[in-house]
Design a protein around this motif. Structure first.
Motif: not given
Length: 286
Positions: A80-93, A117-122
């Motif tokens: 099954k091919p992957l779809f042409p969607l790129i996700m940018i995600i700020g680091f979560p827990r 991200t600037e507000l993300g937990e480092k």
């Protein structure tokens, strides 16, 4: 486990009794010699495996038999091919990250870019999930859940700017490769039209409840059918969202800011729901 995945090196080797795939075949699927199961090569073809030998090995700890399997593999499709969607995600827990990676892989996104991200937990960025392979394992688990063979690519970035610069560099490289391929394959009079169709351009969307330009559903509906080599990039911030500086950076990079209503969601929820809406509106979940 909806498909058993193997590397190229593993596909022709027996499964040891302690291999989780052998345990699944034995204890969950109750497979025996002559039976078949869905199998595939990671990043490659999918097909059917036939068990050619099943050797029972007594387990003194449990008093039951474990099984070592030998099998043959028949390729049947490219997977099954992957779809042409790129996700940018700020680091979560970290605990959210595991679920997030598994779910977006099951949906079939082609790339995941985790970014500081600037507000993300480092401290979240210091997680050992990636170094120890747990992040890749979650992507692999999601791929298995979807009965697919293709695993999304994972990228790490220390800041949103670094992330956007990296994606832009990839976009420019892809566009150059497409133009070169076009010039080699098309007649002179068709080159310009072909280049426009295969520019490798990106449709860019970011989720934000502050001053959105419209709803995600409306914005995606306006994209229409993607042309060959075209992709959508969706950016989701970390738990505290984007700063004004990051919003402006996204706007300057061509992102349209949209919302999914007034409710505030967890990063993992926003990522999964937005990916589902985008893929559905673009016709990939029909």
């Amino acid at each position: 486990m909806n498909i058993c995945l193997f590397t190229n090196e593993e596909i022709n080797k027996p499964l040891s009794v302690n291999d989780e795939r052998a345990i699944h075949l034995n204890k969950v699927l109750h497979k025996k010699e002559g039976d078949t199961f869905s199998a595939g090569i990671i990043g490659g073809q999918a097909g059917t495996a036939t068990i050619t030998k099943a050797v029972k090995v007594p387990n003194p700890k449990t008093g039951k038999n474990d099984v070592q399997y030998e099998f043959s593999f028949k390729e049947e499709s490219d997977g099954k091919p992957l779809f042409p969607l790129i996700m940018i995600i700020g680091f979560p827990r970290p605990i959210q990250l595991k679920r997030l990676l598994r779910d977006v892989a099951a949906l079939g996104v082609c790339e995941v870019h985790l970014t500081g991200t600037e507000l993300g937990e480092k401290s979240y960025m210091q997680s050992t999930l990636v170094e120890r392979g747990a992040a890749y394992q979650m992507l692999l688990d999601g791929t298995v859940q979807a009965a697919s063979t293709h695993v999304p690519e994972l990228f790490l970035h220390s800041s949103l700017k670094e992330c956007l610069d990296s994606i832009e560099s990839q976009e420019n490289q892809q566009a150059a490769e497409n133009r070169e391929a076009s010039s080699n394959q098309q007649a002179a009079e068709n080159r310009e039209a072909s280049s426009n169709q295969q520019c490798g351009c990106l449709e860019k969307i970011t989720l934000d409840n502050i001053r959105p330009e419209g709803s995600l559903e409306t914005l995606v509906s306006g994209i229409g059918k993607l042309s060959e080599n075209q992709k959508v990039v969706a950016a989701i911030g970390s738990e505290r969202g984007w700063t004004d500086k990051e919003r402006q950076l996204l706007r300057d990079s061509g992102f349209k800011i949209c919302s999914m209503g007034s409710r505030v969601m967890r990063t993992e929820t926003a990522a999964t729901v937005s990916a589902s809406i985008i893929l559905s509106k673009l016709g990939y979940l029909d």
